[in-house]
Design an enzyme around this catalytic site. Structure first.
Site, PDB file in Angstrom:
ATOM      1  CD  GLU A  58      -3.809  -2.098  -1.384  1.00 46.10           C
ATOM      2  OE1 GLU A  58      -3.606  -0.747  -1.365  1.00 46.10           O
ATOM      3  OE2 GLU A  58      -3.672  -3.106  -0.724  1.00 46.10           O
TER       4      GLU A  58
ATOM      5  CG  ASP B 282      -1.737   1.524   1.129  1.00 49.64           C
ATOM      6  OD1 ASP B 282      -2.956   1.506   0.452  1.00 49.64           O
ATOM      7  OD2 ASP B 282      -1.663   2.133   2.445  1.00 49.64           O
TER       8      ASP B 282
END
Length: 223
Positions: free
Chosen positions: A116, A44
């Site tokens: 991610e 992220d």
């Protein structure tokens, strides 16, 4: 794994990193192996920095407020889920039997998390520049300058435009379809009781954004 590496455009030195990135917590718990949640946490941050740097240099005349809205669109679940589907990540995810049967390979939240995690795995294995290359390949057309406007907050833009005349848009639920693990919501945006746009998406918020974009297109206010 080799087929996925080819799609990513990156060959791992440590394939265990990729394996972990593709391991759902349900499988990790059943088989006592590492799963992707820690990698997702890192991915992220890697994604946000990569996108921030890209936008900073790509759009030197754009102010920070608009850059922030564009970035939010690029790192949101819908965009990452779309990237994961382009790469066909779903078929490589290791899931428990129960999660697999419940449609886990198509769940937007899982696809987003895995996307991610894979980016974090590339970052740890090859460094930030390699991660950036994979991000650009994965997001594909979403990073094209002509697509940037699509990632702005359409609801806010529509509200700003209508408020100039003292009006306020109202979002009305139309329908929900699809299986429980991958529902699709449809919304209408109305002005004084008249529909001015409609849109569908994998969440209520996404559907409302699509309805606002439709209204902006009809009004000729996409900027």
């Amino acid at each position: 794994m080799k087929a996925l590496c080819k799609k990513l455009g990156y060959t791992f030195k440590d394939m265990k990193l990729l394996e972990t990135a593709l391991t759902h917590p349900s499988f990790g718990g059943d088989h006592h192996v590492p799963h992707y949640q820690r990698l997702e946490f890192l991915g992220d941050a890697v994604l946000e920095l990569a996108i921030s740097r890209y936008l900073y240099f790509e759009f030197p005349e754009v102010d920070e407020g608009k850059l922030t809205r564009i970035r939010a669109g690029l790192v949101r679940e819908e965009t990452l889920c779309r990237a994961a589907r382009r790469l066909e990540l779903g078929k490589y995810i290791r899931l428990s039997v129960g999660e697999d049967r419940s449609g886990g390979r198509e769940k937007p939240s899982i696809l987003c998390d895995v996307m991610e995690a894979v980016l974090a795995a590339v970052y740890l294995d090859g460094g930030f520049d390699c991660a950036v290359d994979v991000i650009r390949r994965a997001l594909d057309g979403d990073l094209h300058p002509r697509m940037m406007e699509d990632h702005l907050d359409a609801k806010s833009r529509l509200q700003e435009i209508l408020q100039r005349d003292g009006d306020m848009p109202v979002y009305e639920f139309i329908s929900m379809s699809g299986p429980p693990h991958a529902p699709e919501f449809c919304y209408s945006v109305t002005l004084n009781g008249t529909s001015i746009g409609e849109g569908c998406g994998t969440s209520k918020q996404h559907a409302q954004q699509e309805a606002a974009r439709d209204a902006l297109r009809r009004m000729g206010n996409q900027g």
